[in-house]
Design an enzyme around this catalytic site. Structure first.
Site, PDB file in Angstrom:
ATOM      1  N   ILE A 132      49.594  49.451  40.678  1.00  0.00           N
ATOM      2  CA  ILE A 132      48.792  50.496  40.033  1.00  0.00           C
ATOM      3  C   ILE A 132      47.384  50.570  40.587  1.00  0.00           C
ATOM      4  O   ILE A 132      46.608  51.438  40.223  1.00  0.00           O
ATOM      5  CB  ILE A 132      48.737  50.315  38.496  1.00  0.00           C
ATOM      6  CG1 ILE A 132      48.313  48.900  38.136  1.00  0.00           C
ATOM      7  CG2 ILE A 132      50.079  50.678  37.872  1.00  0.00           C
ATOM      8  CD1 ILE A 132      48.160  48.694  36.623  1.00  0.00           C
ATOM      9  N   SER A 151      44.212  48.577  43.446  1.00  0.00           N
ATOM     10  CA  SER A 151      43.771  47.385  44.141  1.00  0.00           C
ATOM     11  C   SER A 151      42.297  47.201  43.897  1.00  0.00           C
ATOM     12  O   SER A 151      41.549  48.162  43.776  1.00  0.00           O
ATOM     13  CB  SER A 151      44.063  47.505  45.630  1.00  0.00           C
ATOM     14  OG  SER A 151      43.406  48.631  46.139  1.00  0.00           O
ATOM     15  N   GLY A 152      41.921  45.960  43.763  1.00  0.00           N
ATOM     16  CA  GLY A 152      40.513  45.647  43.543  1.00  0.00           C
ATOM     17  C   GLY A 152      39.970  44.891  44.718  1.00  0.00           C
ATOM     18  O   GLY A 152      40.631  44.772  45.752  1.00  0.00           O
ATOM     19  N   THR A 181      39.610  41.848  45.052  1.00  0.00           N
ATOM     20  CA  THR A 181      40.230  40.554  45.321  1.00  0.00           C
ATOM     21  C   THR A 181      41.749  40.600  45.370  1.00  0.00           C
ATOM     22  O   THR A 181      42.366  39.602  45.714  1.00  0.00           O
ATOM     23  CB  THR A 181      39.840  39.536  44.241  1.00  0.00           C
ATOM     24  OG1 THR A 181      40.042  40.150  42.969  1.00  0.00           O
ATOM     25  CG2 THR A 181      38.405  39.125  44.387  1.00  0.00           C
ATOM     26  N   VAL A 232      46.751  45.128  42.027  1.00  0.00           N
ATOM     27  CA  VAL A 232      47.056  45.101  40.601  1.00  0.00           C
ATOM     28  C   VAL A 232      48.402  45.793  40.366  1.00  0.00           C
ATOM     29  O   VAL A 232      48.651  46.895  40.875  1.00  0.00           O
ATOM     30  CB  VAL A 232      45.954  45.802  39.784  1.00  0.00           C
ATOM     31  CG1 VAL A 232      46.256  45.681  38.286  1.00  0.00           C
ATOM     32  CG2 VAL A 232      44.595  45.208  40.112  1.00  0.00           C
ATOM     33  N   LYS A 265      47.212  40.878  38.418  1.00  0.00           N
ATOM     34  CA  LYS A 265      46.483  40.965  39.684  1.00  0.00           C
ATOM     35  C   LYS A 265      46.892  39.818  40.583  1.00  0.00           C
ATOM     36  O   LYS A 265      46.840  38.651  40.193  1.00  0.00           O
ATOM     37  CB  LYS A 265      44.981  40.909  39.431  1.00  0.00           C
ATOM     38  CG  LYS A 265      44.167  41.206  40.668  1.00  0.00           C
ATOM     39  CD  LYS A 265      42.714  41.266  40.307  1.00  0.00           C
ATOM     40  CE  LYS A 265      41.948  42.149  41.260  1.00  0.00           C
ATOM     41  NZ  LYS A 265      40.554  42.265  40.851  1.00  0.00           N
ATOM     42  N   ASP A 307      29.720  44.666  41.184  1.00  0.00           N
ATOM     43  CA  ASP A 307      30.525  45.633  41.926  1.00  0.00           C
ATOM     44  C   ASP A 307      30.853  46.823  41.024  1.00  0.00           C
ATOM     45  O   ASP A 307      31.986  47.276  40.970  1.00  0.00           O
ATOM     46  CB  ASP A 307      31.796  44.952  42.446  1.00  0.00           C
ATOM     47  CG  ASP A 307      32.511  45.780  43.518  1.00  0.00           C
ATOM     48  OD1 ASP A 307      31.852  46.651  44.126  1.00  0.00           O
ATOM     49  OD2 ASP A 307      33.713  45.563  43.727  1.00  0.00           O
TER      50      ASP A 307
END
Lengths: 188, 715
Positions: free
Chosen positions: B75, B77-78, B80, B83, B98, B204
């Site tokens: 769903i 991406s962050g 790190t 997700v 995650k 961030d």
């Protein structure tokens, strides 16, 4: 390549092995993407591993060296995907289940690479200057190998692979941008 | 490209990558020698190293089952990891999971960061922050699970608004829209304020990390770069990374330890900015370009981009995005409260910046920067004087007290103000009489050269750079006999020269009147004498190094431009104008170099560039400075035809008038930015139509920028 002893037949034999891996991967990629839920992530390493197991089972002794196999597999992955992208570009797509499945694979890759044909051309250009960097990109990007795996497949130090990778990635990014005059891969 | 050249390219590229971003440029110049093609090649490769996902391997997972969880769909991406929407068997619920991409599994920094994120976010229980359920590891797969927010992220909403696609926000630019986004940002501020309260800074904050649920409420996700004060920091945390668009200047500068809660205030302000204008504060083709802009420019004012924005909301946004943390809201809570005042239609705290604050921003003496970045034609950019330069009818009140040096008493005398164009050329307009000492007068905004003369013939001169809307200014000036002031100076007769066609950056001006200029840069001894006589502060680095090592005949450096102006004023003189400086650099004939056409060598200009890269610590840089800077007048080959030394060499120099220089090779227009200082070209490889432009990132003090004084011959 230091593993030449595994391909005693020389170029022709290499060619043969390559098409074997190619066919295997092509089939695997198609099958593995069929029936998977949308949004599922492609696993190139899993594909390559599975292909390796199959080839081993087939009793082909030339593949006893996994590192050697990885080199071919990664190259094969590249060609499978670029081939498919090319066909997709050239022919109006018919609604074929297999086609659609591989489209998804190409799509997954292109999320990270932009147009695969452009990347392929970029890799060709890079190969004229530094073929080793191309191999690193093939193993790491197309083969999904970690830096450590890549390093052992190439008989290099991990650190060298990493710095080669960073350079190759930037070089390609820059090359593609200047070729196309704009950024072809999406912003994060 | 032959193979040795390729090897060289790779070597320099690799070495440059090991340096902090702002030191790469000078390193590159040094390494490439005069090889412009090599320089360009490597620079474009370095610039292409953006933090996006180009060629990053697709994430690899061993199985779609991870312990108790079934992965269902990716769903997002962050910073790190990826997700997934996942199903937790034991509790029969959907969660967000995650996963650290496997190619990071053996990267200790990444794993540490991943775990830090979970720990930092795990401490936070707030309705505006996605809760963390647990952290786990299966095989080589590191992952943690958290509350699944059913909704879309703000980046997707913004993109939909821009494209005119359906979205969950009220119609753009309607009253309801502005109220909604004020509430939305207030909701984020509330959550971040809570996080700050327990020592977690997000670092961030960006639209991508703000999820909007079905009720239109925001939830912050991705604490991947979070800094937990209690957990301490990890080296990687201070490196520039992530999407740069919403980075605060201090983050972009990667200043060690300088990134605190106010960095979130800035970034949330940048998100508000984008919601108000539908444009990011800064755009660029590469991360580096964006970062460069964050460091040196102000974004286009909100109201200039979108007139429909309520003025108070624009002011709130401006205050949150102030370049210097101390001028932002003092806390996330204060930001939140001001948004509430806006929603209540009450008076807000944010106000247009006052002159005093602008002046402070302008000349704030910072400690020596972590690394002295740019080389060449230095231009440090005044933070915010920018838009205030558009001509307006507001006059600026100025009070000037003139005294004699030896008596320190006010004298009878006269004063005149000569209007200059933006580059310091005289204009056709008549000079203005300033009345009698003490001088109280009002001038229209612009650049002025003021000249004072006592009955006994003593004179002084100074530049007034007045942005419109300036608050009243109060100064003193010291008058000295001209024969005393002009000791050690050289008369430069620039008559007949104008910049037309000579310099693409200079406005077309009239002739420069003959002027006197110091033959050498002001020396350490001279500057020390000034500090001792007046009690003026000494350069910061003097207090931190072994001053016994610093020869008195070295050029004085390490002061701010305000310090340089103070010295000149004490001498009854001023700094060089941009126009004069350019004349000295290129002469009547517009030569490439101040000494003529001969290609430069170390004998012409020294090698101060090396000192710029001398090291990380002040001590190392100081030693580099001692090694590579030379006493004034060491390079006679670099003399101008008038006999001035080091104009194009040794250390760079501050100037007294602003200059509208391009960022890169694009000329700025008057309504974009005022650039305050710049200096001689140390670095002469990057030619822009025969001129050398470079940009320094701060109005702070530098080990390699000095100055010299000047005075107009007669009025």
């Amino acid at each position: 390549m230091s593993e030449q002893q595994h391909t005693p037949g020389g170029a022709e034999s290499s060619e043969g092995l390559f098409s074997l891996v190619y066919d295997e991967l092509y089939g695997l990629a198609k099958r593995s993407m069929n029936g998977q839920s949308p949004g599922h992530t492609l696993q190139p390493t899993a594909l390559v591993n599975e292909a390796y197991l199959k080839v081993l089972k087939s009793g082909n002794s030339q593949w006893s060296n996994r590192e050697h196999f990885l080199n071919f597999a990664a190259k094969a992955m590249r060609h499978v995907l670029v081939d498919h992208a090319r066909k997709k570009d050239a022919v109006k797509r018919r609604s074929s289940g297999e086609r659609v499945a591989l489209d998804q694979v190409v799509q997954e890759f292109e999320k990270r690479s932009g147009n695969l044909l452009a990347l392929d051309a970029g890799l060709e250009a890079l190969a004229n200057r530094d073929p080793q960097l191309v191999t690193i990109v093939e193993l790491h990007f197309f083969g999904g190998c970690s830096f450590e795996e890549t390093a052992s497949a190439l008989g290099m130090k991990t650190k060298e692979v990493k710095s080669g990778w960073v350079f190759a990635r930037s070089w390609l990014n820059n090359h593609l941008k200047s070729e196309l005059g704009h950024k072809i891969h999406p912003n994060p | 490209m032959d193979s040795s050249r390729w090897t060289e390219t790779r070597r320099i590229h690799g070495a440059a990558l090991d340096l902090p971003i702002d030191e790469r440029e000078s390193f590159l110049r040094l390494e490439c020698g005069g090889d412009l093609a090599l320089y360009n090649e490597i620079k474009s490769i370095l610039d292409a190293e953006s933090p996006d996902e180009f060629l990053q391997s697709p994430p690899v997972i061993e199985a779609v089952h991870l312990g108790d969880f079934d992965l269902m769909a990716e769903i997002g991406s962050g910073s790190t990891g990826i997700v997934y929407r996942a199903w937790q068997h034991s509790l029969s619920r959907e969660v967000a999971l995650k996963l650290l991409p496997r190619h990071f599994a053996d990267n200790k920094e990444r794993v540490a960061r991943f775990q830090r994120e979970a720990r930092a976010a795990g401490k936070l229980r707030h309705p505006g922050i996605a809760s963390i359920f647990g952290v786990s590891c299966e095989g080589t797969s590191h992952f943690f699970t958290m509350e699944l927010i059913d909704g879309v992220d703000l980046a997707a909403e913004l993109s939909a608004i821009r494209k005119g696609e359906p979205n969950s926000l009220p119609e753009a630019n309607s009253f309801a829209y502005f109220d909604y986004i004020a509430k939305l940002i207030k909701g984020c501020a509330d959550a971040l304020s809570f996080a700050h309260g327990i020592g977690v800074v997000h670092r961030d904050v960006k639209p991508h990390n703000i999820m909007i649920d079905g009720n239109g409420l925001p939830h912050l996700v991705d604490f991947g770069l979070a800094k937990d004060v209690a957990l301490g920091s990890i080296t990687i945390t201070d490196r520039v990374e992530g999407t740069p668009y919403y980075m605060s200047p201090e983050q972009a500068r990667a200043s060690q330890g300088g990134v605190g809660p106010s960095t979130d205030v800035y970034s949330l302000g940048a998100v508000l900015y984008e919601l108000l204008t539908l444009a990011r504060p800064y755009e660029g083709r590469t991360a580096k370009e964006v970062i460069d802009k964050i460091l040196i420019r102000d974004p286009k004012p909100v109201l200039a981009s979108n007139k429909a924005v309520p003025k108070d909301l624009a002011l709130i946004c401006g205050k949150a995005m102030e370049r210097l943390p101390e001028f932002r809201y003092e806390s996330m809570l204060a930001f939140e409260e001001d948004l509430q005042r806006f929603l209540d239609r009450g008076p807000i705290l944010a106000a247009p910046p006052s002159m005093r604050r602008r002046a402070l921003r302008f000349c704030k003496a910072q400690r020596l920067p972590v690394s002295v970045a740019a080389v060449g034609m230095f231009i440090a950019v005044s933070a915010n004087v920018a838009a205030k330069w558009q001509a307006t009818s507001h006059f600026v009140s100025v009070h000037i007290q003139a005294t004699l040096a030896d008596e320190r008493v006010a004298v009878v005398g006269e004063g005149w103000a000569y209007p200059l164009n933006t580059d310091g050329f005289p204009t056709e307009a008549e000079p203005v009489s300033l009345g009698k000492n003490p001088f109280n007068f009002e001038l229209p905004p612009g650049t002025w050269k003021c000249w004072f003369q006592a009955e006994g013939g003593q004179v002084s001169e100074l530049f007034l750079v007045l942005p419109s809307g300036s608050e009243p200014l109060s100064l003193t000036t010291i008058l000295r006999p001209t024969e005393e002031a002009r000791r050690g100076m050289v008369l430069v007769d620039a008559g007949g020269w104008d910049a037309n066609g000579s310099c693409p950056f200079l406005a077309i001006g009239s002739e420069i009147p003959p002027f006197w200029a110091d033959r050498f840069e002001v020396t350490v001894d001279q500057y020390r004498e000034f500090c001792e006589a007046t009690g003026h502060r000494t350069p910061v680095f003097w207090g931190e190094v072994d001053l016994g090592l610093l020869p008195g005949d070295y050029p004085a450096t390490g002061m701010t431009i305000e310090d340089a102006k103070a010295y000149a004023s004490w001498k009854g003189k001023r700094l060089l104008s941009h126009a004069e400086f350019d004349y000295l650099l290129h002469g009547k004939m517009g030569s490439p170099y101040c000494w003529g056409d001969e290609e430069p060598t170390i004998e012409h200009r020294g090698d101060v560039l090396r000192s710029v890269d001398a090291g990380e610590t002040l001590e190392e840089r100081f030693l580099g400075f001692l090694k590579h800077v030379r006493p004034v007048g060491t390079f006679p080959l670099g003399a101008t035809p008038d006999g001035l030394l080091d104009i194009g060499g040794n250390v760079s120099e501050y100037l007294g008038t602003p200059a509208f220089w391009g960022i890169g090779d694009t000329r700025l227009t008057q309504d974009t930015k005022v650039l305050e200082i710049h200096s001689s070209y140390l670095e002469i490889r990057e030619r822009v139509d025969g001129r050398y432009a470079h940009i320094a990132h701060s109005t702070g003090s530098f080990l390699h920028i000095g100055f010299r004084c000047a005075q107009t011959d007669s009025h």
